[in-house]
Design an enzyme around this catalytic site. Structure first.
Site: not given
Length: 154
Positions: A119-120
């Site tokens: 989850p950047c």
């Protein structure tokens, strides 16, 4: 190698797998090669669908990360950001014991080939502004709003 696609509400997602691992999960503008579904790509699509429906808060997929040792540290730190929460690039730099490497963290995020799964999108600027996302700032904001909305409904 298998290439498959998932049509999400915010764009087309290309999924690349081998027989054991998910190698890529990225937003693309168009289908650039013929889709070839595997049991693993079908599972990725199922979990993405559950995520977008608000029924999945974490992914359970075998991911193969390819990058430098620094990038791997950053990506593993991203996996520790709880669903629906954000942190800054500086927070990640400190977490990976490189407190001055804020820009390098940003570059590692940019090289993340497993968007959403790693989850950047949960990493924001130190001024709490939406900065940098390979999928586009609009998609980053939609993903964060989606996660916040899901948490509020629980």
């Amino acid at each position: 190698m298998y290439v498959d696609y998932y049509k999400s509400l915010i764009g087309l997602i290309k999924i690349v797998c081998d027989d054991e691992y998910v190698l890529e999960c990225e937003f693309v503008d168009e289908i650039d090669e013929k889709a070839c579904e595997s049991s693993l790509s079908a599972e990725v699509k199922k979990q993405l669908k559950e995520y977008f429906m608000g029924k999945r808060l974490a992914f359970d997929l075998p991911l193969k990360l390819k990058g430098t040792s620094f990038q791997l540290k950053v990506w593993n730190a991203l996996l520790q950001i709880p669903y629906g929460q954000t942190c800054t690039y500086k927070d990640i730099a400190q977490k990976v014991d490189h407190p001055k490497a804020v820009r390098a963290v940003g570059m590692a995020n940019n090289k993340n080939k497993l968007m959403i799964l790693i989850p950047c999108h949960r990493v924001i600027g130190s001024n709490n502004k939406m900065v940098g996302y390979a999928g586009g700032i609009f998609k980053k904001q939609v993903l964060l709003d989606h996660e916040k909305s899901v948490l509020e409904s629980l």
